[in-house]
Design an enzyme around this catalytic site. Structure first.
Site, mmCIF file in Angstrom:
data_model
loop_
_atom_site.group_PDB
_atom_site.id
_atom_site.type_symbol
_atom_site.label_atom_id
_atom_site.label_comp_id
_atom_site.label_asym_id
_atom_site.label_seq_id
_atom_site.Cartn_x
_atom_site.Cartn_y
_atom_site.Cartn_z
ATOM 1 N N ASN A 6 0.953 -1.197 -0.039
ATOM 2 C CA ASN A 6 -0.059 -0.022 0.007
ATOM 3 C C ASN A 6 0.788 1.104 -0.228
ATOM 4 O O ASN A 6 1.539 1.702 1.086
ATOM 5 C CB ASN A 6 -0.967 0.131 1.101
ATOM 6 C CG ASN A 6 -1.961 0.874 1.181
ATOM 7 O OD1 ASN A 6 -2.624 0.937 2.287
ATOM 8 N ND2 ASN A 6 -2.355 1.487 0.077
ATOM 9 N N ASN A 58 -6.323 10.650 -0.554
ATOM 10 C CA ASN A 58 -6.255 9.463 -1.632
ATOM 11 C C ASN A 58 -5.964 9.947 -3.043
ATOM 12 O O ASN A 58 -5.892 11.213 -3.212
ATOM 13 C CB ASN A 58 -7.716 8.997 -1.593
ATOM 14 C CG ASN A 58 -7.949 8.198 -0.292
ATOM 15 O OD1 ASN A 58 -7.301 7.252 0.347
ATOM 16 N ND2 ASN A 58 -9.285 8.565 0.279
ATOM 17 N N CYS A 67 -5.190 5.664 7.861
ATOM 18 C CA CYS A 67 -4.771 4.537 7.172
ATOM 19 C C CYS A 67 -3.780 3.741 7.945
ATOM 20 O O CYS A 67 -2.658 4.451 8.299
ATOM 21 C CB CYS A 67 -4.134 5.055 5.856
ATOM 22 S SG CYS A 67 -3.202 3.769 5.013
ATOM 23 N N GLY A 68 -3.971 2.628 8.271
ATOM 24 C CA GLY A 68 -3.103 1.874 9.176
ATOM 25 C C GLY A 68 -1.599 1.691 8.388
ATOM 26 O O GLY A 68 -0.825 1.666 8.952
ATOM 27 N N ASN A 69 -1.685 1.299 7.241
ATOM 28 C CA ASN A 69 -0.261 1.063 6.563
ATOM 29 C C ASN A 69 0.315 2.481 6.466
ATOM 30 O O ASN A 69 1.696 2.274 6.637
ATOM 31 C CB ASN A 69 -0.656 0.495 5.132
ATOM 32 C CG ASN A 69 -1.135 -0.753 5.058
ATOM 33 O OD1 ASN A 69 -0.721 -1.585 5.778
ATOM 34 N ND2 ASN A 69 -1.855 -1.139 4.219
ATOM 35 N N ASN A 159 -12.548 4.931 9.901
ATOM 36 C CA ASN A 159 -13.152 5.219 8.427
ATOM 37 C C ASN A 159 -14.084 3.961 8.224
ATOM 38 O O ASN A 159 -13.959 2.808 8.950
ATOM 39 C CB ASN A 159 -12.228 5.129 7.288
ATOM 40 C CG ASN A 159 -11.233 4.255 7.552
ATOM 41 O OD1 ASN A 159 -11.097 3.260 8.268
ATOM 42 N ND2 ASN A 159 -10.160 4.314 6.790
ATOM 43 N N ASN A 193 -15.001 1.545 2.282
ATOM 44 C CA ASN A 193 -14.101 0.715 2.025
ATOM 45 C C ASN A 193 -14.630 -0.850 1.948
ATOM 46 O O ASN A 193 -15.467 -1.033 2.969
ATOM 47 C CB ASN A 193 -12.760 0.448 2.733
ATOM 48 C CG ASN A 193 -12.033 2.099 2.819
ATOM 49 O OD1 ASN A 193 -11.317 2.038 2.041
ATOM 50 N ND2 ASN A 193 -12.335 2.664 3.925
ATOM 51 N N CYS A 220 -4.589 -2.914 3.023
ATOM 52 C CA CYS A 220 -5.286 -1.779 3.785
ATOM 53 C C CYS A 220 -5.123 -2.097 5.100
ATOM 54 O O CYS A 220 -5.673 -3.207 5.637
ATOM 55 C CB CYS A 220 -6.707 -1.524 3.371
ATOM 56 S SG CYS A 220 -7.430 -0.535 4.219
ATOM 57 N N GLY A 221 -4.483 -1.294 5.868
ATOM 58 C CA GLY A 221 -4.352 -1.502 7.351
ATOM 59 C C GLY A 221 -5.704 -1.590 8.100
ATOM 60 O O GLY A 221 -6.108 -2.523 8.764
ATOM 61 N N THR A 222 -6.285 -0.457 7.902
ATOM 62 C CA THR A 222 -7.531 -0.434 8.682
ATOM 63 C C THR A 222 -8.698 -1.331 8.138
ATOM 64 O O THR A 222 -9.548 -1.973 8.925
ATOM 65 C CB THR A 222 -8.253 0.967 8.681
ATOM 66 O OG1 THR A 222 -8.585 1.299 7.212
ATOM 67 C CG2 THR A 222 -7.560 2.096 9.268
#
Length: 278
Positions: A6, A58, A67-69, A159, A193, A220-222
């Protein structure tokens, strides 16, 4: 930089002003033919309530809450560039609240993996938000699509996410066709998402994701966190799972002690340079 594939373009604004019109810049820079190429851009900023602040946009210019990543990559960037004073635990302000990052150096002394305390998941319909008929939780709930009703579990990790479990292959037609459609269904007041997941064992899940505002990304981390939570809520797995994504693997634990979701995964620097605006 990328976290499990990501990839975002990171701009250090800790000692210089943030760029004007970041939404326009995100659209320009993210183009993989006419720009630098990425899933979006991330601004690393000073914070009044944490060690650092993150804003992310984005590829379509929309600003995301979290965003986790990207948060893992921010942790790597600030440590590797000497901005943490050698500390391996830092706090990060996001639009989804303050996140705690534990930074794990590799053999070269630079950060290899990061554990992010993603906080508590949100499962109440009105807070995600998702439209439901007086529902408290939205678990394996049918959602109308052009392909008929699809069972969805809705979770917010800062999110909105809609997780769809399937026993078959996670095909391009499923992700790019149904994912594209479901992102913008009226059931999601803020879009969503969409994750497609297959449970391969009590602690293993394979997942592909159609990200709101970016299309399919390699990770996608989240979304991985939301999928792990959805798997527990629907009785499919235990609280510790490994998520297998197109770009790599993430380890997720939804702790019973404090209800927090912990995500551990890689972060990597690809290149640095100077970008000349069009």
């Amino acid at each position: 930089m990328h976290g499990a594939g990501n990839d975002y373009i990171y701009i250090d604004c800790t000692s210089t002003p943030a760029p004007d019109s970041p939404a326009d810049l995100a659209r320009e820079m993210s183009d993989r033919h006419f720009g630098a190429g990425g899933d979006g851009i991330v601004l690393i900023l000073p914070s009044e309530c944490a060690n650092f602040r993150m804003r992310m946009f984005n590829a379509d210019g929309s600003e995301a809450q979290m965003c986790g990543n990207a948060s893992r990559c921010v942790g790597k960037y600030v440590y590797d560039n000497g901005l943490t004073g050698g500390r391996t635990r830092v706090t990060l302000e996001t639009l989804a609240g303050i996140k705690i990052l534990d930074l794990h150096p590799g053999a070269d002394g630079k950060i290899a993996t990061v554990t992010v305390d993603m906080g508590e998941p949100v499962t109440r319909c009105e807070l995600i938000p998702v439209v439901g008929q007086g529902c408290a939780d939205f678990v394996d709930t049918p959602m109308a699509t052009s392909r008929g009703p699809v069972a969805v579990t809705a979770v917010s990790m800062g999110n909105p996410h809609g997780v769809v479990f399937t026993e078959g292959e996670l095909t391009d037609d499923l992700v790019h066709g149904l994912g594209r459609e479901m992102e913008v269904l009226p059931d999601w007041p803020e879009k969503a998402n969409i994750e497609f997941a297959r449970v391969d064992g009590p602690a293993d899940i394979t997942m592909r994701v159609w990200e709101r505002g970016s299309g399919e990304t390699l990770a996608c981390g989240t979304g991985a966190c939301a999928t792990a939570v959805a798997a527990v809520l629907s009785g499919r797995t235990g609280r510790k799972v490994k998520l297998h994504l197109l770009g790599g693997e993430l380890d997720i634990e939804w702790r019973e002690t404090d209800n927090h979701v912990m995500m551990t995964g890689p972060a990597a620097t690809v290149f640095t340079g100077t970008y000349f605006r069009h």
